[in-house]
Design a protein around this motif. Sequence first.
Motif, mmCIF file in Angstrom:
data_model
loop_
_atom_site.group_PDB
_atom_site.id
_atom_site.type_symbol
_atom_site.label_atom_id
_atom_site.label_comp_id
_atom_site.label_asym_id
_atom_site.label_seq_id
_atom_site.Cartn_x
_atom_site.Cartn_y
_atom_site.Cartn_z
ATOM 1 N N LYS A 14 29.688 -4.080 10.229
ATOM 2 C CA LYS A 14 30.059 -3.157 11.308
ATOM 3 C C LYS A 14 30.586 -1.823 10.772
ATOM 4 O O LYS A 14 30.804 -0.892 11.546
ATOM 5 C CB LYS A 14 31.126 -3.800 12.198
ATOM 6 C CG LYS A 14 30.648 -5.053 12.924
ATOM 7 C CD LYS A 14 31.766 -5.627 13.784
ATOM 8 C CE LYS A 14 31.305 -6.899 14.506
ATOM 9 N NZ LYS A 14 32.397 -7.486 15.332
ATOM 10 N N ALA A 15 30.791 -1.747 9.475
ATOM 11 C CA ALA A 15 31.363 -0.539 8.884
ATOM 12 C C ALA A 15 30.425 0.644 9.066
ATOM 13 O O ALA A 15 29.200 0.513 9.031
ATOM 14 C CB ALA A 15 31.652 -0.750 7.402
ATOM 15 N N ALA A 16 31.034 1.826 9.257
ATOM 16 C CA ALA A 16 30.242 3.057 9.410
ATOM 17 C C ALA A 16 29.821 3.616 8.070
ATOM 18 O O ALA A 16 28.963 4.499 8.002
ATOM 19 C CB ALA A 16 31.057 4.090 10.191
ATOM 20 N N VAL A 17 30.439 3.111 7.004
ATOM 21 C CA VAL A 17 30.184 3.648 5.663
ATOM 22 C C VAL A 17 29.623 2.548 4.772
ATOM 23 O O VAL A 17 30.117 1.415 4.776
ATOM 24 C CB VAL A 17 31.474 4.231 5.040
ATOM 25 C CG1 VAL A 17 31.168 4.862 3.685
ATOM 26 C CG2 VAL A 17 32.110 5.251 5.981
ATOM 27 N N ASN A 18 28.598 2.883 3.989
ATOM 28 C CA ASN A 18 27.984 1.956 3.051
ATOM 29 C C ASN A 18 29.003 1.477 2.017
ATOM 30 O O ASN A 18 29.792 2.275 1.511
ATOM 31 C CB ASN A 18 26.817 2.668 2.355
ATOM 32 C CG ASN A 18 26.061 1.750 1.424
ATOM 33 O OD1 ASN A 18 26.558 1.388 0.358
ATOM 34 N ND2 ASN A 18 24.863 1.372 1.818
ATOM 35 N N PRO A 19 29.022 0.169 1.664
ATOM 36 C CA PRO A 19 29.995 -0.338 0.680
ATOM 37 C C PRO A 19 29.940 0.386 -0.661
ATOM 38 O O PRO A 19 30.978 0.597 -1.302
ATOM 39 C CB PRO A 19 29.604 -1.807 0.536
ATOM 40 C CG PRO A 19 28.922 -2.151 1.815
ATOM 41 C CD PRO A 19 28.218 -0.912 2.246
ATOM 42 N N LEU A 20 28.734 0.752 -1.121
ATOM 43 C CA LEU A 20 28.633 1.466 -2.392
ATOM 44 C C LEU A 20 29.280 2.839 -2.323
ATOM 45 O O LEU A 20 29.889 3.310 -3.289
ATOM 46 C CB LEU A 20 27.158 1.604 -2.805
ATOM 47 C CG LEU A 20 26.453 0.306 -3.220
ATOM 48 C CD1 LEU A 20 24.985 0.582 -3.538
ATOM 49 C CD2 LEU A 20 27.141 -0.321 -4.422
ATOM 50 N N THR A 21 29.168 3.483 -1.165
ATOM 51 C CA THR A 21 29.819 4.783 -0.979
ATOM 52 C C THR A 21 31.333 4.626 -0.980
ATOM 53 O O THR A 21 32.061 5.464 -1.522
ATOM 54 C CB THR A 21 29.354 5.435 0.334
ATOM 55 O OG1 THR A 21 27.924 5.535 0.332
ATOM 56 C CG2 THR A 21 29.950 6.826 0.501
ATOM 57 N N TYR A 67 33.072 15.031 2.624
ATOM 58 C CA TYR A 67 32.278 16.006 3.383
ATOM 59 C C TYR A 67 30.916 15.423 3.749
ATOM 60 O O TYR A 67 30.442 15.571 4.888
ATOM 61 C CB TYR A 67 32.096 17.287 2.571
ATOM 62 C CG TYR A 67 31.136 18.261 3.214
ATOM 63 C CD1 TYR A 67 31.514 18.989 4.346
ATOM 64 C CD2 TYR A 67 29.852 18.424 2.711
ATOM 65 C CE1 TYR A 67 30.621 19.865 4.951
ATOM 66 C CE2 TYR A 67 28.955 19.294 3.303
ATOM 67 C CZ TYR A 67 29.348 20.012 4.426
ATOM 68 O OH TYR A 67 28.467 20.869 5.030
ATOM 69 N N LYS A 68 30.277 14.737 2.802
ATOM 70 C CA LYS A 68 28.968 14.142 3.084
ATOM 71 C C LYS A 68 29.081 13.045 4.142
ATOM 72 O O LYS A 68 28.166 12.871 4.961
ATOM 73 C CB LYS A 68 28.368 13.574 1.801
ATOM 74 C CG LYS A 68 27.926 14.646 0.810
ATOM 75 C CD LYS A 68 27.072 14.082 -0.312
ATOM 76 C CE LYS A 68 27.869 13.195 -1.222
ATOM 77 N NZ LYS A 68 27.060 12.734 -2.399
ATOM 78 N N LEU A 69 30.218 12.334 4.153
ATOM 79 C CA LEU A 69 30.400 11.276 5.144
ATOM 80 C C LEU A 69 30.535 11.830 6.557
ATOM 81 O O LEU A 69 30.134 11.172 7.528
ATOM 82 C CB LEU A 69 31.634 10.436 4.796
ATOM 83 C CG LEU A 69 31.507 9.508 3.579
ATOM 84 C CD1 LEU A 69 32.811 8.767 3.328
ATOM 85 C CD2 LEU A 69 30.372 8.515 3.776
ATOM 86 N N THR A 70 31.101 13.028 6.696
ATOM 87 C CA THR A 70 31.247 13.610 8.036
ATOM 88 C C THR A 70 29.887 13.889 8.665
ATOM 89 O O THR A 70 29.774 13.940 9.894
ATOM 90 C CB THR A 70 32.056 14.926 7.986
ATOM 91 O OG1 THR A 70 31.377 15.866 7.142
ATOM 92 C CG2 THR A 70 33.458 14.683 7.468
ATOM 93 N N GLN A 71 28.853 14.060 7.833
ATOM 94 C CA GLN A 71 27.519 14.357 8.355
ATOM 95 C C GLN A 71 26.819 13.102 8.891
ATOM 96 O O GLN A 71 25.850 13.208 9.642
ATOM 97 C CB GLN A 71 26.641 14.972 7.247
ATOM 98 C CG GLN A 71 27.308 16.064 6.437
ATOM 99 C CD GLN A 71 27.751 17.238 7.282
ATOM 100 O OE1 GLN A 71 26.959 17.788 8.043
ATOM 101 N NE2 GLN A 71 29.000 17.625 7.141
ATOM 102 N N LYS A 72 27.336 11.918 8.507
ATOM 103 C CA LYS A 72 26.636 10.676 8.850
ATOM 104 C C LYS A 72 27.434 9.772 9.788
ATOM 105 O O LYS A 72 26.895 8.795 10.293
ATOM 106 C CB LYS A 72 26.325 9.900 7.564
ATOM 107 C CG LYS A 72 25.509 10.675 6.543
ATOM 108 C CD LYS A 72 25.329 9.868 5.271
ATOM 109 C CE LYS A 72 24.564 10.648 4.207
ATOM 110 N NZ LYS A 72 24.421 9.890 2.951
#
Length: 579
Positions: free
Chosen positions: A319-326, A346-351
Amino acid sequence: MKAFLSTDREFSPQIEFLSNPVEIINQLNRQEWDSWEAFRLRARAAELELFTGFDDQLLVYTHLREHWRQVGLIPYAHQEATVKRVIGELRGRAILADEVGLGKTIEAGMIIKEYILRGLVKKVLILTPASLCRQWAAELSQKFTLYPVLAKGTFDWERYDLVISPLELAKQVKHRRVIENLYYDLLVVDEAHKLKNPATKNWQLVSSIRKKFFLLLTATPLQNDLKELFNLISLLRPGQLGSYRNFRRNYMADKRTAKNPEELRSLLGRVMIRNRRGPQVNLPPRKVATMPLTPSPEEMELYRRITEFVRHEYRRGEKAAVNPLTLLTLQREVCSSSFAAAHTLYKLTQKSGEKEAAQILALMELSAKLKENTKMNLVEEILRQIGEEKVIIFTEFLATQQYILARLKRNGLPALTFDGRMSASKKDFTIGRFRRDPAQRVLICTESGGEGINLQFCRTMINYDLPWNPMRLEQRIGRIHRLGQTREVFVYNLVTQGTIEEHLLKLLIEKVRLFELVIGDLQKIINYFGKEKSFESKVMGALVAAENDAELTQNLEVLGDQILKEMENPSALNIDELL
C-alpha cells in the motif's frame, strides 16, 4: 633409445632438418621401414612429442628489463612463478584466480608478451568489461610495449592482431559472426566469473571462439554453487571434470559442499592458479580510523523525520506510495548529506499523491534550511592535518559529490570529480591530472566511477559515507591498497553519531570484525556479502522494525550473530580450501 641417440648427437629440443628428406619419404612410401634414416625420423618424432617448447627461462625478462626499470615495474615472485606454470605445465590454458589486488593483469600481460616473443602467438583477443578496456590498453602499452586496438567497428576484428573489446560489444550478432570465423592464438577474458552460466550469451560467445591458448581471470571463481565452478572449468578445458552428472556424483555432497576434496583439489590444480596475501605477497599495512561526529540539531531533526517517514511507508508494504528500494536509498542518502536526500525527495513529489506530497514537501523545506553539513567540517580538518598528501574522497551520491566540490572550492582548495557518467577518455584525463598535477590534491569519487581504477600513487582515503555492504567498502579501499602500493595506507571512515551509519559500522567492526577479516580471509567476506541487496534489505528490515535506538541495536546484534554463524559454516564454499 635416449642413450643410443646420444651417440649420434645431443638430445636437443631444437628442430634439425634430417638429410635427404625426399629420399626418406620415398623410402617410407616403399615401406622400407628398416633403413637408418627411417629410424632417425621416427626417433625425432618421439623427441618432438616430448618437447613442451618451454625451457624455464622467460624471454620477457631479457627483452623488457631496461623498459621495466624505466617504468618502475618489478614483477613479484608469485607472478613469475604463475607465468612459468601457465606456459609450461598448464600449456597456455588456465584460470588466474589471484585474490583482489595481487596483479592478475600483470600476469596476463607477461604471458601474452612471452608467447609473442617465442613466436607462438600473433593474433590475440582480450574480452573485458567496458570500464576496464582503457586500463588494459594502458597496462599493455606502458609495461609491455604492446599496442592494442580498442574494438569499435566490424572490421577491427580482422584488421588487427591485438584487440581489446568489451564483452557486451563482442556478443552483438554482427560482431559475433565475424569473431566466430576467425582463429585466435590467445583469448583472454577478464572478470570471467560472468561466464559461469552456459545459458548466457557471454558463455556461448566465449565457447564458440576458436582459440589455441586461453586465459580466464577472476578473483571469485567459486561463490554460490559448485556447478558454476564446473561450468567455468569446462569452458576452459572441456572434459577436464567429465560430465556434470559424473562431477555431481563424484564431487558434490550438495551444491555448496564438496565431496572427495583431495581428488577435486588435484583436478583444479591442473587448470587454476590462486595466489593469496601472505608472506610471499605482503602489502604495506593499512590503518583504518573511525571518525565519529556529532550532527547539528537541524541535521538530527531531518534524519529523525526522514527515518520516521521511511519506517511508516516501509511498513505499509504494497500500500506504500513509495517503492521500497527508493526508501532504502533515501535512508542512506540522509546519512550522506541533506543535499542528496533533498534530491530524492524532490523526485518523490512528482510521483506521490496529494497527501504524501504534502508530507514530502515538508521534509524538503526542512532540508532546504540546511546550508552546510557537519561532515564537511571534519573533512576540512583532516585535509589540514595531512598537509600536501593527495586524498581520495568517496561518496555514493552525485549530489553529495557536488556539495563537497563546492565547499572545497569556496575554501580555496581545488578538487577533481570522478563519476560513472564520464566518458572513458575523460576518466583517463582526470586520473592523469590527479596523479601529475601537484595542485590537485583531492579526487571526489562516486561508487560507480571508482570501479576498476588503480590509484596506488595515493595512500589516503576518506569515506564520506559508508556503503551498507562491506564488500563495496573493501572495493573502495582496494583502489589504493593493492600491488604497487609502497607506503602505509590510511583510511578515514566518517560516521554520524545517532544514525544507522553508527550502528552499522559497530556491527561490522565488533561482530563481523570486518577489517581483520578482509586482510586475513577475504573469501569469507565474498562468500557471505556477494549478494549485496539481500544484506542491505536485512539492515533495512532491522531499522524499520525498531521503534528506538535500543531496539535497533538489539536487532543488529541478532543479525550479527546470524552473519557469524553463516560465515563460519564449514559447508560454506571456499575456493582456498580446494586449492
